[in-house]
Design a protein around this motif. Structure first.
Motif, PDB file in Angstrom:
ATOM      1  N   ALA A 175       0.690  -1.311  -0.372  1.00 11.13           N
ATOM      2  CA  ALA A 175       0.081  -0.235   0.154  1.00 11.13           C
ATOM      3  C   ALA A 175       1.063   1.194   0.100  1.00 11.13           C
ATOM      4  O   ALA A 175      -0.006   2.096   0.036  1.00 11.13           O
ATOM      5  N   GLY A 176       2.230   1.041  -0.284  1.00 11.85           N
ATOM      6  CA  GLY A 176       2.942   2.399   0.142  1.00 11.85           C
ATOM      7  C   GLY A 176       3.047   2.662   1.127  1.00 11.85           C
ATOM      8  O   GLY A 176       3.794   4.184   1.543  1.00 11.85           O
ATOM      9  N   LEU A 177       3.116   2.168   2.382  1.00  5.23           N
ATOM     10  CA  LEU A 177       2.972   3.124   3.862  1.00  5.23           C
ATOM     11  C   LEU A 177       4.179   3.008   4.256  1.00  5.23           C
ATOM     12  O   LEU A 177       4.706   1.958   4.028  1.00  5.23           O
ATOM     13  N   PRO A 178       4.857   3.980   4.563  1.00  5.58           N
ATOM     14  CA  PRO A 178       5.891   3.705   5.879  1.00  5.58           C
ATOM     15  C   PRO A 178       5.883   3.559   7.021  1.00  5.58           C
ATOM     16  O   PRO A 178       4.899   2.513   7.429  1.00  5.58           O
ATOM     17  N   ILE A 179       6.743   2.436   7.488  1.00  9.95           N
ATOM     18  CA  ILE A 179       5.866   1.394   8.427  1.00  9.95           C
ATOM     19  C   ILE A 179       7.588   2.173  10.329  1.00  9.95           C
ATOM     20  O   ILE A 179       7.993   2.007  10.069  1.00  9.95           O
ATOM     21  N   VAL A 180       6.434   1.889  10.823  1.00  8.72           N
ATOM     22  CA  VAL A 180       6.789   2.258  12.684  1.00  8.72           C
ATOM     23  C   VAL A 180       7.243   0.652  12.271  1.00  8.72           C
ATOM     24  O   VAL A 180       5.620   0.197  13.125  1.00  8.72           O
ATOM     25  N   ALA A 181       7.583   0.259  13.533  1.00  9.71           N
ATOM     26  CA  ALA A 181       7.748  -0.975  14.332  1.00  9.71           C
ATOM     27  C   ALA A 181       9.161  -1.341  14.984  1.00  9.71           C
ATOM     28  O   ALA A 181       9.778  -1.263  15.403  1.00  9.71           O
ATOM     29  N   THR A 182       8.471  -2.481  15.787  1.00  8.43           N
ATOM     30  CA  THR A 182       9.196  -3.499  16.902  1.00  8.43           C
ATOM     31  C   THR A 182      10.568  -4.197  16.180  1.00  8.43           C
ATOM     32  O   THR A 182      10.317  -4.230  14.616  1.00  8.43           O
ATOM     33  N   ASN A 183      11.652  -3.745  16.610  1.00  4.92           N
ATOM     34  CA  ASN A 183      13.084  -4.407  15.744  1.00  4.92           C
ATOM     35  C   ASN A 183      13.047  -6.049  16.087  1.00  4.92           C
ATOM     36  O   ASN A 183      14.220  -6.081  17.165  1.00  4.92           O
ATOM     37  N   ALA A 184      12.091  -6.668  15.980  1.00  2.00           N
ATOM     38  CA  ALA A 184      12.370  -7.800  16.956  1.00  2.00           C
ATOM     39  C   ALA A 184      11.068  -9.327  15.818  1.00  2.00           C
ATOM     40  O   ALA A 184      10.680  -8.497  14.769  1.00  2.00           O
ATOM     41  N   GLY A 185      11.613 -10.627  16.348  1.00  2.00           N
ATOM     42  CA  GLY A 185      11.619 -11.471  15.185  1.00  2.00           C
ATOM     43  C   GLY A 185      11.866 -11.045  14.242  1.00  2.00           C
ATOM     44  O   GLY A 185      12.972 -10.347  13.308  1.00  2.00           O
ATOM     45  N   GLY A 186      10.949 -11.450  13.306  1.00  2.00           N
ATOM     46  CA  GLY A 186      11.305 -11.723  11.458  1.00  2.00           C
ATOM     47  C   GLY A 186      11.136 -10.179  11.165  1.00  2.00           C
ATOM     48  O   GLY A 186      11.116 -10.012   9.724  1.00  2.00           O
ATOM     49  N   ASN A 187      10.355  -9.104  12.534  1.00  2.00           N
ATOM     50  CA  ASN A 187       9.635  -7.733  11.605  1.00  2.00           C
ATOM     51  C   ASN A 187      11.849  -7.102  10.876  1.00  2.00           C
ATOM     52  O   ASN A 187      11.056  -6.775   9.374  1.00  2.00           O
TER      53      ASN A 187
END
Length: 181
Positions: free
Chosen positions: A59-71
């Protein structure tokens, strides 16, 4: 099951005018929400293979996520996402503010995600597996002999590339689900 507790939290924080709880939604509505969003945020403590990130990328979204697991398998710090340590809500909030406050950064991450998600599309993945299997068959052939040809692979005609707008443009309820990466 958590809806009533989440409503209470939103009321306590005074953010009910800025938060919507949709509950279970159709694929069409999910894609509509994704393409209307400014960024995608996940505070997940672990993802094995986050299909939700591929959907956000598509969808072209920038992402904010945790730096854990498969991320971290598909998210690159500063390129297509901002990554924060798990269980650090202040870092998550700060990263959201950074993305929402910087249109140029959002634009770069949008472009990076639209480009990067292409490598995860079914057609590309199938091509890579086919090439891998061909190399393995050739490698198993006895020295000086060519591997016997395998069965001919018949491919379905490639579909045209369609963006997320086309994914939910189909009429809902006719059994046509949007094709996700």
């Amino acid at each position: 099951p958590l809806a009533s507790r989440l409503h209470v939290v939103a009321e306590t924080l005074g953010i009910t005018d800025r938060v919507r709880f949709h509950g279970k939604i159709s694929e069409t509505k999910k894609w509509r929400h994704l393409i209307e969003g400014d960024c995608f945020v996940s505070a997940s403590l672990h993802e094995g293979f986050g299909i939700m990130f591929l959907e956000a990328m598509y969808a072209g979204l920038p992402i904010v996520a945790t730096n854990a697991g498969g991320n971290t398998d598909m998210l690159l710090l500063g390129t297509n996402a901002l990554l924060v340590p798990p269980s650090e809500p202040k870092a998550l909030a700060h990263s959201m503010e950074v993305i929402l406050g910087d249109g140029a950064l959002r634009g770069r991450m949008r472009s990076a995600n639209l480009e990067r998600v292409q490598r995860y599309l079914v057609e590309r993945t199938a091509d890579r597996y086919e090439k891998l299997f061909e190399r393995l068959v050739r490698a198993r052939a006895p020295a000086g002999q060519r591997a016997a040809p395998g069965p001919e692979i018949v491919r379905a005609p490639a579909e045209g590339q369609e963006g997320p707008e086309a994914l939910f443009a189909r009429e809902e309820g006719k059994g046509n689900r949007p094709r996700i990466p």
